[in-house]
Scaffold this motif. Structure first.
Motif, PDB file in Angstrom:
ATOM      1  N   THR A   1       0.836  -1.202   0.000  1.00 19.09           N
ATOM      2  CA  THR A   1       0.000   0.000   0.000  1.00 19.09           C
ATOM      3  C   THR A   1       0.872   1.254   0.000  1.00 19.09           C
ATOM      4  O   THR A   1       0.605   2.210  -0.724  1.00 19.09           O
ATOM      5  N   ALA A   2       1.946   1.253   0.781  1.00 15.48           N
ATOM      6  CA  ALA A   2       2.840   2.418   0.848  1.00 15.48           C
ATOM      7  C   ALA A   2       3.521   2.660  -0.502  1.00 15.48           C
ATOM      8  O   ALA A   2       3.615   3.803  -0.957  1.00 15.48           O
ATOM      9  N   GLU A   3       3.981   1.601  -1.155  1.00 18.52           N
ATOM     10  CA  GLU A   3       4.624   1.752  -2.467  1.00 18.52           C
ATOM     11  C   GLU A   3       3.642   2.277  -3.501  1.00 18.52           C
ATOM     12  O   GLU A   3       3.975   3.138  -4.315  1.00 18.52           O
TER      13      GLU A   3
ATOM     14  N   ASP B   1       2.944   5.968  -2.873  1.00 22.50           N
ATOM     15  CA  ASP B   1       4.058   6.770  -3.386  1.00 22.50           C
ATOM     16  C   ASP B   1       3.982   6.913  -4.895  1.00 22.50           C
ATOM     17  O   ASP B   1       4.162   8.004  -5.436  1.00 22.50           O
TER      18      ASP B   1
ATOM     19  N   GLU C   1      -1.989   9.720  -0.250  1.00 18.13           N
ATOM     20  CA  GLU C   1      -1.791   9.171   1.090  1.00 18.13           C
ATOM     21  C   GLU C   1      -2.270   7.714   1.133  1.00 18.13           C
ATOM     22  O   GLU C   1      -3.168   7.332   0.375  1.00 18.13           O
ATOM     23  N   THR C   2      -1.700   6.937   2.024  1.00 17.06           N
ATOM     24  CA  THR C   2      -2.151   5.548   2.163  1.00 17.06           C
ATOM     25  C   THR C   2      -3.618   5.501   2.585  1.00 17.06           C
ATOM     26  O   THR C   2      -4.357   4.606   2.181  1.00 17.06           O
TER      27      THR C   2
END
Length: 70
Positions: A13-15, A18, A23-24
């Motif tokens: 989710t973070a990748e 980005d 935002e996540t």
């Protein structure tokens, strides 16, 4: 003759956040509302995004000239 299949690249989710410059929490909202990119659920809590699916989803959004609302 053997056929080789390419293993899909899976993003966290973070990748993915980005890559999309969001935002996540936005991805989580899209996932819960069914408007975001397709996800793969691996177990109870693990969510991944296929890079191929993500690229296709971005292409579809671009063609429709519309991103999911927040």
């Amino acid at each position: 003759m053997t056929t080789h299949t390419r293993t899909p690249r899976l993003l966290t989710t973070a990748e993915t956040a980005d890559l999309l410059a969001v935002e996540t929490r936005t991805l989580e909202f899209w996932r819960k509302s069914g408007t975001g990119p397709p996800t793969l659920r691996l177990g109870y809590r693990t969510v991944r995004y296929s890079l191929d699916d993500l690229i296709e989803w971005m292409r579809e959004c671009k063609e429709a000239n519309s991103w999911p609302s927040l």
